[in-house]
Design a protein around this motif. Structure first.
Motif, PDB file in Angstrom:
ATOM      1  N   THR A 262       0.831  -1.206   0.000  1.00 31.16           N
ATOM      2  CA  THR A 262       0.000   0.000   0.000  1.00 31.16           C
ATOM      3  C   THR A 262       0.866   1.258   0.000  1.00 31.16           C
ATOM      4  N   GLY A 263       1.984   1.214   0.742  1.00 34.44           N
ATOM      5  CA  GLY A 263       2.889   2.365   0.741  1.00 34.44           C
ATOM      6  C   GLY A 263       3.440   2.641  -0.643  1.00 34.44           C
ATOM      7  N   ARG A 264       3.827   1.586  -1.365  1.00 33.92           N
ATOM      8  CA  ARG A 264       4.378   1.751  -2.732  1.00 33.92           C
ATOM      9  C   ARG A 264       3.301   2.171  -3.711  1.00 33.92           C
ATOM     10  N   MET A 265       2.084   1.645  -3.534  1.00 32.58           N
ATOM     11  CA  MET A 265       1.008   2.003  -4.447  1.00 32.58           C
ATOM     12  C   MET A 265       0.636   3.475  -4.285  1.00 32.58           C
ATOM     13  N   LEU A 266       0.550   3.949  -3.042  1.00 38.46           N
ATOM     14  CA  LEU A 266       0.264   5.365  -2.813  1.00 38.46           C
ATOM     15  C   LEU A 266       1.385   6.243  -3.355  1.00 38.46           C
ATOM     16  N   TYR A 267       2.608   5.785  -3.196  1.00 33.73           N
ATOM     17  CA  TYR A 267       3.771   6.515  -3.702  1.00 33.73           C
ATOM     18  C   TYR A 267       3.681   6.682  -5.216  1.00 33.73           C
ATOM     19  N   ASN A 268       3.372   5.588  -5.925  1.00 31.48           N
ATOM     20  CA  ASN A 268       3.296   5.666  -7.382  1.00 31.48           C
ATOM     21  C   ASN A 268       2.090   6.475  -7.837  1.00 31.48           C
ATOM     22  N   LEU A 269       0.960   6.348  -7.130  1.00 36.42           N
ATOM     23  CA  LEU A 269      -0.216   7.158  -7.472  1.00 36.42           C
ATOM     24  C   LEU A 269       0.075   8.644  -7.310  1.00 36.42           C
TER      25      LEU A 269
ATOM     26  N   LYS B  46      -2.277  11.184  -8.943  1.00 32.39           N
ATOM     27  CA  LYS B  46      -3.584  10.586  -8.665  1.00 32.39           C
ATOM     28  C   LYS B  46      -3.770  10.360  -7.170  1.00 32.39           C
ATOM     29  N   ALA B  47      -2.910  10.983  -6.377  1.00 30.52           N
ATOM     30  CA  ALA B  47      -2.978  10.949  -4.924  1.00 30.52           C
ATOM     31  C   ALA B  47      -2.261  12.202  -4.420  1.00 30.52           C
ATOM     32  N   PRO B  48      -2.518  12.625  -3.180  1.00 27.10           N
ATOM     33  CA  PRO B  48      -1.857  13.827  -2.642  1.00 27.10           C
ATOM     34  C   PRO B  48      -0.337  13.771  -2.808  1.00 27.10           C
ATOM     35  N   SER B  49       0.254  14.897  -3.165  1.00 23.86           N
ATOM     36  CA  SER B  49       1.682  14.952  -3.505  1.00 23.86           C
ATOM     37  C   SER B  49       2.597  14.562  -2.347  1.00 23.86           C
ATOM     38  N   PHE B  50       2.146  14.785  -1.088  1.00 23.83           N
ATOM     39  CA  PHE B  50       3.027  14.464   0.048  1.00 23.83           C
ATOM     40  C   PHE B  50       3.315  12.966   0.130  1.00 23.83           C
ATOM     41  N   LEU B  51       2.477  12.149  -0.503  1.00 21.21           N
ATOM     42  CA  LEU B  51       2.680  10.701  -0.477  1.00 21.21           C
ATOM     43  C   LEU B  51       3.855  10.261  -1.349  1.00 21.21           C
ATOM     44  N   ALA B  52       4.376  11.179  -2.167  1.00 23.22           N
ATOM     45  CA  ALA B  52       5.523  10.862  -3.019  1.00 23.22           C
ATOM     46  C   ALA B  52       6.848  11.105  -2.302  1.00 23.22           C
ATOM     47  N   LYS B  53       6.797  11.563  -1.077  1.00 20.94           N
ATOM     48  CA  LYS B  53       8.032  11.846  -0.346  1.00 20.94           C
ATOM     49  C   LYS B  53       8.623  10.567   0.242  1.00 20.94           C
TER      50      LYS B  53
ATOM     51  N   SER C 231      16.089   6.620   4.235  1.00 25.29           N
ATOM     52  CA  SER C 231      16.252   5.206   3.887  1.00 25.29           C
ATOM     53  C   SER C 231      15.617   4.882   2.539  1.00 25.29           C
ATOM     54  N   ARG C 232      15.065   5.904   1.874  1.00 24.23           N
ATOM     55  CA  ARG C 232      14.470   5.782   0.533  1.00 24.23           C
ATOM     56  C   ARG C 232      13.292   4.805   0.516  1.00 24.23           C
ATOM     57  N   VAL C 233      12.462   4.886   1.549  1.00 22.29           N
ATOM     58  CA  VAL C 233      11.197   4.161   1.572  1.00 22.29           C
ATOM     59  C   VAL C 233      10.071   5.197   1.659  1.00 22.29           C
ATOM     60  N   PRO C 234       8.900   4.923   1.070  1.00 23.07           N
ATOM     61  CA  PRO C 234       7.789   5.895   1.061  1.00 23.07           C
ATOM     62  C   PRO C 234       7.084   5.960   2.414  1.00 23.07           C
ATOM     63  N   LYS C 235       7.703   6.682   3.359  1.00 21.47           N
ATOM     64  CA  LYS C 235       7.211   6.691   4.731  1.00 21.47           C
ATOM     65  C   LYS C 235       5.810   7.285   4.853  1.00 21.47           C
TER      66      LYS C 235
END
Length: 465
Positions: free
Chosen positions: A310-317, A322-329, A333-337
């Motif tokens: 779900t973290g990766r899917m929100l990151y890609n969206l 297609k999802a709020p921009s803060f989710l791309a941060k 450690s380069r994981v979509p926290k």
């Protein structure tokens, strides 16, 4: 920061080794259903459940190969969501991404609730909400630190399940051939046909079992979500997908086959977990405790995978807008926290709802989640067909990892999945999802157009001059 073929700039760490991806794929194929829920499928089809698992396994293999063909060429974190956006349009990518997110959220809610129930086997007075809270906090911390740590935990979680199944299979062969635990009298394999025949409930029983069997494979496509963080994805992903069919044969068909040789199929459902039965017969007194431990690790594994995917899917969206921009941060450690935190919060809220709301609400959530997987498989098959249409004959020949017998295998698989959905309409416990899932899609479409997301999206790189 890595810019992929879609023009999306991904900043994830390719820290998943081949052994991680292999075991993540295997863990996705083996869930709690094998240890506890397989008895229900046996009741429906009898020994012919082996036929149901084999047929469904072939279809799932084609789904995975379809995903693999596109994934090896375009290994991105959003996998089938990003592929759908390119080859079927931004709306399909959006619907697929959010539906897959919801699928894992629903699955995760069920799993962390189940963890509380399983823990009560040992600690009856332990509040279920406390167990669920601890499970989510622990798994969130694992996902936060580094993708390699997630891979390591999934490796060992999956290994526990594999070792358990192998021990059970070996034990069954000992009973079948040498009569170990059966007074020295070998059981043989007669139980596969002497209790009403191999197909005691006819073809109807097999069809009913197929619905349950297909649901047991939910989550197997998580291998695709690892694409953005897999080391050497061309080799790693292809190798993991290739082994899916054989894993299914060994860990489902062979395991259940030897159990039904030891115990008559019509007794297993009333006696409890097939695994507990076998270990008890072998004289292992702590069998129930051991299987309870394995089931807890399976549920933790599902929760872990849910937060990861779900973290990766929100990151890609978010990258697709297609999802709020803060989710791309991403963090150091380069994981979509951000995506992981949002998913963890919704998981906990779902558990809260499960305790305070009527039980039927939870049934609705898990029903929609199950249909989210079916939707994902359909989208994967169609995306691969559309992808092939963008290639010349010469380009098709050069593909690194071809979908076998495409497009005919796609059409057969699509018809099969459609049949499972229709069959689900005949089952009162799942038919409600036929109404709720379309409502979920309609809600997503309304949000899509109201927020102006229809004006942004990915495009096919082949269309760019």
């Amino acid at each position: 920061m890595e810019k992929n073929k879609y023009g999306l700039k991904e900043n994830l760490d390719r820290g998943l080794k081949e052994r991680h991806v292999q075991l993540i794929g295997l863990g996705g194929a083996i869930g709690v259903g094998l240890f506890l829920g397989s008895a229900t499928a046996m009741e429906a089809a009898g020994p012919a459940v082996l036929l149901a698992y084999t047929i469904a396994g072939i279809i799932i293999y084609f789904v995975m190969r379809a995903m693999g063909e596109v994934l090896v060429e375009y290994p991105v974190s959003g996998a089938f969501s990003a592929h759908a956006a390119i080859f079927q349009g931004p709306l399909m990518g959006y619907l697929t991404g959010w539906s897959y997110w919801f699928m894992w959220i629903g699955t995760g809610m069920a799993e962390i609730t189940a963890i509380g129930i399983y823990m009560n086997y040992w600690y009856p007075d332990l509040p279920q909400w406390l167990t669920a809270l601890c499970a989510v906090i622990f798994m969130t911390a694992i996902n936060f630190i580094a993708v390699s740590l997630y891979g390591e935990f999934e490796f060992w979680f999956a290994l526990i399940k594999i070792v358990t199944i192998i021990l059970m299979i070996i034990g069954c062969f000992g009973i079948i051939i040498f009569g170990i635990g059966n007074g020295g009298i070998p059981t043989g394999i007669d139980n596969l046909w002497i209790n009403g025949g191999f197909m005691p409930n006819g073809i109807h029983g097999v069809l009913l079992a197929l619905v349950m069997v297909m649901y047991s494979y939910l989550g197997i496509e998580i291998v695709g979500v690892t694409a953005g963080e897999a080391h050497n994805p061309e080799k790693t992903l292809a190798s993991a997908i290739d082994k899916v069919f054989w894993r299914i044969l060994i860990f489902y068909v062979l395991a259940l086959g030897v159990v039904m040789c030891v115990y008559p199929w019509n007794e297993i459902g009333s006696l409890g977990s097939p695994f507990v039965l076998v270990f008890n017969k072998l004289g292992i007194g702590f069998a129930a405790d051991f299987i309870n431990f394995v089931v807890i690790t399976s549920a933790l594994s599902s929760c872990n995978s849910g937060l990861f995917s779900t973290g990766r899917m929100l990151y890609n969206l978010a990258l697709q807008r297609k999802a709020p921009s803060f989710l791309a941060k991403v963090g150091k450690s380069r994981v979509p926290k951000a995506g992981i935190l949002v998913s963890a919060f919704v998981l906990l809220f779902g558990v809260f709802l499960n305790y305070v709301a009527p039980g039927q609400v939870f049934v609705y959530i898990t029903s929609v989640a199950s249909f989210g997987a079916m939707w994902t498989w359909i989208v994967i098959l169609i995306s691969q067909i559309r992808y092939r249409k963008t290639l010349s004959e010469e380009e098709v020949k050069k593909l690194h990892y071809k979908m076998p017998y495409s497009p005919y295998s796609n059409y057969i698989s699509l018809l099969f999945i459609a049949g499972v959905i229709i069959a689900s309409a005949l089952d009162p416990s799942t038919q409600i999802a036929l109404f709720i899932f379309p409502a979920w899609l309609i809600l997503l479409i309304i949000i899509y157009y109201l927020t102006g997301m229809n004006n942004t999206g990915l495009s096919n790189p082949k269309n760019k001059n």
